[in-house]
Design an enzyme around this catalytic site. Structure first.
Site, PDB file in Angstrom:
ATOM      1  CD  GLU A   7      -3.076   0.737   2.257  1.00  0.00           C
ATOM      2  OE1 GLU A   7      -3.674  -0.357   2.311  1.00  0.00           O
ATOM      3  OE2 GLU A   7      -3.258   1.643   3.085  1.00  0.00           O
ATOM      4  CG  ASP A   8       1.293   3.088   3.046  1.00  0.00           C
ATOM      5  OD1 ASP A   8       0.440   3.560   2.274  1.00  0.00           O
ATOM      6  OD2 ASP A   8       1.059   2.829   4.235  1.00  0.00           O
TER       7      ASP A   8
END
Ligand code: NDP
Ligand code: ZN
Length: 176
Positions: A65-66
């Site tokens: 996600e990051d």
């Protein structure tokens, strides 16, 4: 065959490298890696969970996600079972934020047992953070909204792990 300690430390080193330039949103801008380590610590040392798939997935839970990490990279490094759990707790960042929040509630009941444990630990840790070291610019209303949304997600998975749910409920008591 790699032993569990070696696997856990390799996952920690991998996540630390991937998140090396990121900070949390608290006023002190804490190192990002503190957060995945906090999840693994809650799971192992507060809930007594020993399954390496769960603990490693917790350490890696925000890498897709990051960071630039791909599902294929996690599969190659950690195998398909761990990569699948991380994928299950990864939001689709191409969607608007409100939609992502709504989908977390909608999907929570249907994810795998291992993914539910990671999701529970994530929400426990984030409620603790919002209570003790919140994003610097959040109003009281915004903190309340976050608590209520997290509860809506967790309420969809009641029965998954009573001890973790109890830790969530204790954290929720800090709602102002
Ligand atoms: P974000 O999703 O942007 O921030 C929360 C996330 O940030 C957490 O889930 C956590 O995710 C990560 N995080 C990093 N540092 C911290 C920390 N110190 N404490 C807690 N979490 C941290 O924000 P929102 O959840 O607010 O999402 C946006 C939504 O908020 C929108 O849907 C909108 O409706 C609403 N909103 C409300 C406003 C208001 O004033 N009431 C204003 C603007 C938006 P992770 O575990 O993945 O790192
Ligand atoms: Zn997280």
């Amino acid at each position: 065959m790699e032993n569990t300690s070696a696997l856990l430390i390799r996952a920690m080193a991998f996540a630390a490298h991937k998140h090396r330039n990121q900070r949390r949103k608290d006023a002190d801008a804490s190192p990002y890696i503190n957060h995945p380590i906090a999840l693994a610590n809650v799971l192992a040392n507060e809930a007594g969970i020993a399954d390496p798939v769960v603990l490693v997935a917790a350490l890696l839970h925000d890498t897709i996600e990051d960071t630039d990490t791909t599902h294929a990279e996690l599969e190659a490094q950690f195998g398909p079972a761990i990569a699948a759990v991380v994928a299950e707790v990864t939001d689709d960042k191409s969607l608007p934020k409100d939609e992502r929040k709504r989908l977390q509630i909608e999907h929570a009941a249907h994810i795998s047992p291992a993914a539910k444990l990671v999701k529970l630990a994530d929400k426990i840790c984030n409620l603790r953070d919002v209570a003790s070291s919140p994003p610097a610019d959040w109003s009281v209303d915004r903190k309340r909204e976050y608590f209520d949304w997290a509860r809506s997600v967790i309420d969809q998975m009641r029965g998954a792990h009573p001890a973790l749910e109890q830790l969530f409920d204790v954290a929720f008591r800090e709602r102002t």
